[in-house]
Design an enzyme around this catalytic site. Structure first.
Site, PDB file in Angstrom:
ATOM      1  N   GLY A 253       3.215   4.892   8.089  1.00  0.00           N
ATOM      2  CA  GLY A 253       2.613   6.184   7.780  1.00  0.00           C
ATOM      3  C   GLY A 253       3.583   7.345   7.710  1.00  0.00           C
ATOM      4  O   GLY A 253       3.156   8.504   7.704  1.00  0.00           O
TER       5      GLY A 253
ATOM      6  N   TRP B 254       5.512   8.260   5.154  1.00  0.00           N
ATOM      7  CA  TRP B 254       5.382   8.979   3.880  1.00  0.00           C
ATOM      8  C   TRP B 254       4.116   9.843   3.874  1.00  0.00           C
ATOM      9  O   TRP B 254       4.104  10.928   3.294  1.00  0.00           O
ATOM     10  CB  TRP B 254       5.376   7.991   2.709  1.00  0.00           C
ATOM     11  CG  TRP B 254       6.763   7.552   2.320  1.00  0.00           C
ATOM     12  CD1 TRP B 254       7.846   7.471   3.130  1.00  0.00           C
ATOM     13  CD2 TRP B 254       7.199   7.152   1.018  1.00  0.00           C
ATOM     14  NE1 TRP B 254       8.934   7.038   2.431  1.00  0.00           N
ATOM     15  CE2 TRP B 254       8.577   6.831   1.133  1.00  0.00           C
ATOM     16  CE3 TRP B 254       6.575   7.015  -0.204  1.00  0.00           C
ATOM     17  CZ2 TRP B 254       9.328   6.393   0.051  1.00  0.00           C
ATOM     18  CZ3 TRP B 254       7.324   6.572  -1.289  1.00  0.00           C
ATOM     19  CH2 TRP B 254       8.686   6.272  -1.165  1.00  0.00           C
TER      20      TRP B 254
ATOM     21  N   ASP C 122      -5.908  -5.142   1.183  1.00  0.00           N
ATOM     22  CA  ASP C 122      -4.902  -5.731   0.299  1.00  0.00           C
ATOM     23  C   ASP C 122      -5.021  -5.049  -1.068  1.00  0.00           C
ATOM     24  O   ASP C 122      -6.100  -5.046  -1.679  1.00  0.00           O
ATOM     25  CB  ASP C 122      -5.135  -7.234   0.171  1.00  0.00           C
ATOM     26  CG  ASP C 122      -4.042  -7.916  -0.637  1.00  0.00           C
ATOM     27  OD1 ASP C 122      -3.098  -7.218  -1.071  1.00  0.00           O
ATOM     28  OD2 ASP C 122      -4.124  -9.148  -0.837  1.00  0.00           O
TER      29      ASP C 122
ATOM     30  N   ASP D 188      -2.729  -0.071   3.492  1.00  0.00           N
ATOM     31  CA  ASP D 188      -1.728  -1.105   3.750  1.00  0.00           C
ATOM     32  C   ASP D 188      -2.423  -2.304   4.377  1.00  0.00           C
ATOM     33  O   ASP D 188      -3.539  -2.204   4.899  1.00  0.00           O
ATOM     34  CB  ASP D 188      -0.626  -0.574   4.676  1.00  0.00           C
ATOM     35  CG  ASP D 188       0.636  -1.402   4.565  1.00  0.00           C
ATOM     36  OD1 ASP D 188       0.561  -2.628   4.783  1.00  0.00           O
ATOM     37  OD2 ASP D 188       1.700  -0.850   4.234  1.00  0.00           O
TER      38      ASP D 188
ATOM     39  N   LYS E 265       9.349   1.813  -5.166  1.00  0.00           N
ATOM     40  CA  LYS E 265      10.608   1.185  -4.760  1.00  0.00           C
ATOM     41  C   LYS E 265      10.765  -0.128  -5.511  1.00  0.00           C
ATOM     42  O   LYS E 265       9.808  -0.896  -5.634  1.00  0.00           O
ATOM     43  CB  LYS E 265      10.608   0.937  -3.251  1.00  0.00           C
ATOM     44  CG  LYS E 265      11.848   0.216  -2.748  1.00  0.00           C
ATOM     45  CD  LYS E 265      11.908   0.198  -1.240  1.00  0.00           C
ATOM     46  CE  LYS E 265      10.848  -0.706  -0.647  1.00  0.00           C
ATOM     47  NZ  LYS E 265      10.965  -0.815   0.812  1.00  0.00           N
TER      48      LYS E 265
ATOM     49  N   ASP F 155       5.909   2.260  -1.480  1.00  0.00           N
ATOM     50  CA  ASP F 155       7.143   1.925  -0.763  1.00  0.00           C
ATOM     51  C   ASP F 155       7.017   0.557  -0.116  1.00  0.00           C
ATOM     52  O   ASP F 155       7.567   0.310   0.949  1.00  0.00           O
ATOM     53  CB  ASP F 155       7.433   3.001   0.291  1.00  0.00           C
ATOM     54  CG  ASP F 155       8.808   2.825   0.916  1.00  0.00           C
ATOM     55  OD1 ASP F 155       9.700   2.295   0.227  1.00  0.00           O
ATOM     56  OD2 ASP F 155       8.990   3.191   2.091  1.00  0.00           O
TER      57      ASP F 155
END
EC number: 2.1.1.-
Length: 806
Positions: free
Chosen positions: A56, A58, A92, A76, A157, A117
């Site tokens: 958490g 970000w 998911d 997440d 990313k 990320d």
């Protein structure tokens, strides 16, 4: 033994400690901070979606940087502890349930920014880990295309691997701007990079293949080798470093000649093999032995088969012809005559062509013919322009009016005529050899037509790109430099100033009309001529030009007379307004002489431009020396070290006559900055200029001058008011003289300028001043002795005052 803690590949660096100090849950928070500092997308976002948000960090940065009342959603697989102003849940991102949950939280809103990320659980083979991460990025992009607003931002990313380029290609299809960057907080040993995609295009329909990992990351099949190019254009070879074929470790292929004879694709064999062998196998080959004994199999054929990679176009054709001859001898190819006899019975019936189809084909043929003709004319025009530019750059231009005096009015005395060529016997030579040369040159031009057009277009495109880049550089430079912006604004203002129409505009238009007329050289008949010139102009060819010259001179003379008369009247009006000087009659005399004299054809606007230059009352040019070079030149001319002729000669240098036509702006700016004559200056000239600028800078600015003027004006007003009041008091009979004097003195003291209040000087009570009674030594005016105790007392008084206020 003490337990030593492992540092985990340098993760406990300064960013780790800063995250602990700032209260962030992970050091990755600084990656988002640095990305936002570079691109600034969080401050503009109202709705944000963070995929793979655990733990958490970000979301913490987003809650700090985004505006108040913003909507932040984090998701997440791992649980996320609650964060103020952030909605988090555990799902998911590849499932439909996650999409429904996000849709329920966002309601009718669209996300301005989507962050990702995430990374899979690494630890197996690197190839598998990189592919799993690329699949995860593609899934996050699928969610972004569903919830991202048009013009939104997507930050993800990515691991550097072979799947990076396909991902980048997909990003560029869906976003206006795609940039890859690596923030400083990301470890150098890490293979991660961050891709910032801005300007989401929001297409109405997206091809499912764009977001399908099987299609995006599919390996492309190897392109079929172009064996025909290797055979028919063996000289044009471009090395392509694409690795080796599977199992081909020696890179040398050798096959028997019989395989080359029997194959249906001989070009593929010639393009891929290195050698055609005549060597017998251990079991023996009758066909190979027969081939070796054939008369068509010459030594040249055997040498060509030894190494196919060094052969040229001619040798490959010889091998193909030899193969056809051998196949005919072996009966592998039916001769054309026999084939015609066999197929004579079968006659193909050709249906007549439809009229409409025939018209379409004819129109298509005419259109192609017209396009070819226009392309040929355009190519010739480009070639002519190119040659003309080369001639101008090499100063090979010649006056076009040389020899024009030999032309008659109808062109009957032209330089070339067919009758003269026939008399000289040159017509037969042209018919025999010159025509062939022309045809060959045209064929060569037609071959190089496409290449030349392509190179010309490419050059124009590169020039346009350079010009646009230079304009962008100039704009960035103006944004940074305020002085440059002010200078450009002054130039634009000066360019926009309009001072009306002048006589020079009319004269310029008349000159343009004269230039539009054909150049017929007119020989001057009046004036002093030399003997040779007089003999030259006495020829019969110049006899018919006198009338034309007189008519043109009369027309131009009337125009110039009117201009001269107008200028004379204007000069007389100026002389009436200004005081008479010695230069005035001389100017008047010159104007009258120009009005009465015959105008020449070489007169131009440059003569009238001199009168517009700023001049003083005595007629001299108003020129100020402001540079050291000008001051040095003025000193040299004043002392007689240099004369005007020397200055005139110095003007002829390599910088004076530079050809700047057609050059780009960036090149001209650079040339004006660096390529200029370096004139020597003296120490005295530099000192004189410095003294002059020092005197100019010493003068107060306009605001200071205006302020001083206002002060003087107000002081004068006060004195005038005081004078009037004093006169009234003096006329008052009820007051005594003493009272009048005291009242006037009081008014004078009030009107006088008040003295500035004298500051109290603080004397620290230490050293020689400790415990002193009376005035300390060397102190004038008001003073006050202070010590540390007094500071503490003042602080205590302030505290008490604050308590009383509460």
């Amino acid at each position: 033994m003490a337990i030593q803690k492992k540092h985990g590949k340098g993760r406990l660096d300064k960013w780790y400690r800063l995250a602990k100090e700032k209260g962030y849950r992970a050091r990755a928070a600084f990656k988002l901070v640095q990305l936002n500092k570079k691109y600034g997308f969080l401050e503009k976002s109202k709705v944000l979606l963070d995929l793979c948000a655990a733990p958490g960090s970000w979301c913490q940065v987003a809650a700090e940087c985004m505006p108040a009342q913003s909507l932040i959603v984090g998701v997440d697989l791992a649980p996320i502890k609650p964060i103020p102003r952030v909605i988090t849940f555990q799902q998911d991102i590849t499932t439909e349930k996650c999409r429904a949950t996000i849709r329920s939280h966002l309601k009718h809103w669209k996300a301005d920014t989507v962050l990702h990320d995430g990374a899979p659980n690494v630890g197996t083979a690197w190839v598998q880990d990189a592919f799993s991460q690329a699949e995860l990025v593609l899934e996050s992009l699928k969610l972004a295309t569903e919830f991202l607003v048009e013009g939104g931002t997507f930050v993800t990313k990515v691991f550097r691997s072979k799947d990076y380029n396909p991902l980048l290609w997909v990003f560029k299809q869906l976003f206006m701007s795609v940039e890859a960057t690596k923030p400083p907080s990301s470890r150098n040993v890490s293979a991660e990079i961050f891709v910032v995609c801005r300007g989401y295009k929001a297409p109405k329909r997206i091809d499912p293949k764009f977001l399908d990992s099987k299609h995006v990351f599919a390996e492309l099949a190897d392109p079929t080798p172009n064996n025909e190019a290797k055979v028919f254009n063996p000289e044009k070879k471009k090395r392509k470093r694409e690795g080796y074929e599977e199992g081909d470790w020696t890179q040398f292929k050798e096959i028997p000649v019989t395989e080359f004879i029997n194959t249906t694709d001989p070009i593929a064999i010639l393009g891929s093999c290195n050698k055609l062998s005549f060597q017998q196998q251990p079991g023996g080959d009758l066909a190979l032995a027969t081939l070796d004994r054939l008369p068509e199999t010459t030594d040249e054929i055997r040498n060509c088969c030894e190494d196919l990679k060094v052969l040229g176009k001619k040798e490959f054709r010889n091998l193909l012809r030899w193969r056809l001859k051998v196949r005919e001898k072996f009966g592998l190819v039916v001769k054309k005559g026999q084939a015609k006899d066999d197929e004579a019975e079968e006659v193909a019936e050709i249906a007549p062509m439809d009229d409409e189809l025939a018209i379409q084909e004819e129109l298509l043929r005419l259109k192609e013919k017209e396009s070819a003709r226009s392309k040929k004319e355009r190519r010739k025009e480009n070639e002519r322009k190119r040659k003309e530019i080369v001639r101008m750059q090499m100063h090979m231009t010649t006056p076009m009016d040389i020899g024009m005096e030999q032309l008659g009015p109808g062109g009957e005395d032209a330089t070339f005529s067919l009758k003269r060529a026939e008399k000289a016997g040159a017509a037969a030579a042209m018919a025999s050899g010159k025509e062939l040369a022309v045809i060959e040159s045209e064929s060569e031009e037609s071959e190089s037509e496409t290449e030349y057009d392509d190179s010309d277009d490419e050059g124009d495109r590169l020039e346009r790109e350079l010009d646009s880049l230079y304009e962008q550089y100039q704009e960035r430079k103006e944004d940074k430099d305020s002085k440059l912006r002010a200078k450009k604004a002054r130039k634009d203002y000066e360019a926009d100033e309009w001072e009306g129409f002048s006589d020079s505009d009319k004269e310029g238009s008349d000159d343009e009309e004269d230039e539009a007329k054909p150049n017929v050289p007119v020989v001057p008949t009046n004036g002093a001529l030399s003997n040779n010139a007089a003999l030259f102009f006495d020829q019969d060819i110049f006899q018919g030009l006198d009338d034309v010259e007189d008519e043109e001179d009369e027309a131009e003379g009337t125009n110039n007379m009117t201009v001269a008369n107008e200028r004379e009247e204007q000069q007389e009006e100026e002389e009436e307004e200004q005081p008479k000087s010695e230069a005035a009659p001389e100017k008047k005399k010159k104007v009258k002489e120009t009005a009465n004299s015959k105008p020449s054809e070489d007169s131009s606007d440059d003569e009238y431009e001199d009168t517009d230059e700023p001049r003083k009352k005595n007629g001299q040019l108003d020129i100020d020396i402001i540079t050291a070079e000008a001051m040095a030149l003025a000193q040299q001319m004043a002392t007689g070290e240099k004369k005007s002729q020397d200055v005139f000669d110095d003007g002829f240098n390599r910088y004076a006559f530079r050809d700047v036509d057609g050059l780009p702006e960036w090149f001209l700016d650079d040339e004006n900055k660096h390529s200029k004559p370096n004139r020597p200056i003296t120490k005295a000239a530099a000192a004189a200029i410095q003294e002059k600028w020092r005197a100019i800078n010493a003068r107060p600015i306009k605001k200071v001058m205006e302020a001083k003027g206002r002060k003087k004006f107000k002081a004068a007003q006060r004195i005038e008011k005081l004078r009037k009041k004093s006169a009234l008091l003096a006329d008052d009979e009820t007051m005594s003289e003493r009272d009048k004097a005291q009242a006037i003195a009081r008014m004078m003291s009030r009107a006088a300028k008040k003295k500035p209040k004298q500051n109290v000087k603080l004397v620290v009570a230490k050293g020689g001043n400790r415990g002193i009674s009376g005035r300390p030594k060397g102190v004038k005016g008001k003073y006050k002795i202070v010590d540390a105790r007094m500071k503490k007392d003042v602080r205590a008084q302030k505290r008490l005052a604050k308590k009383k206020q509460k």
